[in-house]
Write an enzyme that holds these catalytic residues in place. Sequence first.
Site, PDB file in Angstrom:
ATOM      1  N   HIS A   9       0.711  -1.183  -0.022  1.00 43.01           N
ATOM      2  CA  HIS A   9      -0.128  -0.069   0.079  1.00 43.01           C
ATOM      3  C   HIS A   9       0.892   1.344  -0.132  1.00 43.01           C
ATOM      4  CE1 HIS A   9       0.796   0.704   4.074  1.00 43.01           C
ATOM      5  NE2 HIS A   9       0.769  -0.549   4.482  1.00 43.01           N
ATOM      6  N   ASP A  10       0.402   2.356  -0.905  1.00 45.24           N
ATOM      7  CA  ASP A  10       0.919   3.712  -0.581  1.00 45.24           C
ATOM      8  C   ASP A  10       2.290   3.755  -1.125  1.00 45.24           C
ATOM      9  OD1 ASP A  10      -1.353   4.897   0.753  1.00 45.24           O
ATOM     10  OD2 ASP A  10      -0.750   3.543   2.372  1.00 45.24           O
ATOM     11  N   GLY A  50       4.972  -1.064   2.384  1.00 44.62           N
ATOM     12  CA  GLY A  50       4.209   0.089   2.366  1.00 44.62           C
ATOM     13  C   GLY A  50       4.974   1.552   2.482  1.00 44.62           C
TER      14      GLY A  50
END
Length: 264
Positions: A123-124, A141
């Site tokens: 994520h991200d 992440g």
Amino acid sequence: MDTTQIHPTAIIAPEAKIGEGCEIGPYCIIGPNVILHDRVRLVSHVTISGYTEIGEDCVLYPAVHLGHPPQDFKFQGEETWLILGQRNILRENVTMHPGTAFSRGRTVVGNDGYYMVGSHVAHDCIIGDRVVLANGAQIAGSAQIGDHVIVGGLGGVYQNTRVGRHAFIGAMAKVVSDVIPYGMVNGNDAYLAGLNVIGLKRRGMPREALRDLRAAYRLMFAEEGTFQERLADAAETYPDNAHVVEIIEFIRAASKRSLCMPHG
């Protein structure tokens, strides 16, 4: 004329947006908030969920899974995105997750990447153009991976870590600190092992620029003086070398991680 091909066993939500010329193979599943741009090819058994956008001419091989909820306990189903650029190749069992509301809110993958079997983008993350993740490479992440970076097999990049452009991460390296542009790192824990000279030669860096870059590297990571003094010396000695300036600016930029250094 639209030449889109959809296998009868594929399951596609009516709300999904499918571009022209896409090829959706057997047993693929596409969710309602998915956008496929023109000529995307899903070979078979691909699942795409969440708010996911895939650029033109990407090829996804069997068992690729994109856009499913990020592996973050704070995620509560917010509208966050996974965005892939154009002409990426994702081999078998690649996984990529959308962003979270607690960070960037989106995971962004650039163009012309090659993601080998079992590699993962969490994520991200921000992933640049022409990035290669070898088999089993894992990006945690909110990491940032610059253009032309190669991560060797089973290599791992820790969360919030930055890897500069044209860097090379050796196989099975555990990267917990920022890697300078053009750097080469190996080991567990990873250490800076020099410059990615072979990669830079292959990409056509002029001999004079590479010579100055190597000299600046030796100056910056020498043993004499403090690190900040050596950075200042390199900036003063090579003010017109864009590659050296890029490294210095990368080092001086704010970061949540320390800098990956040579063995002392």
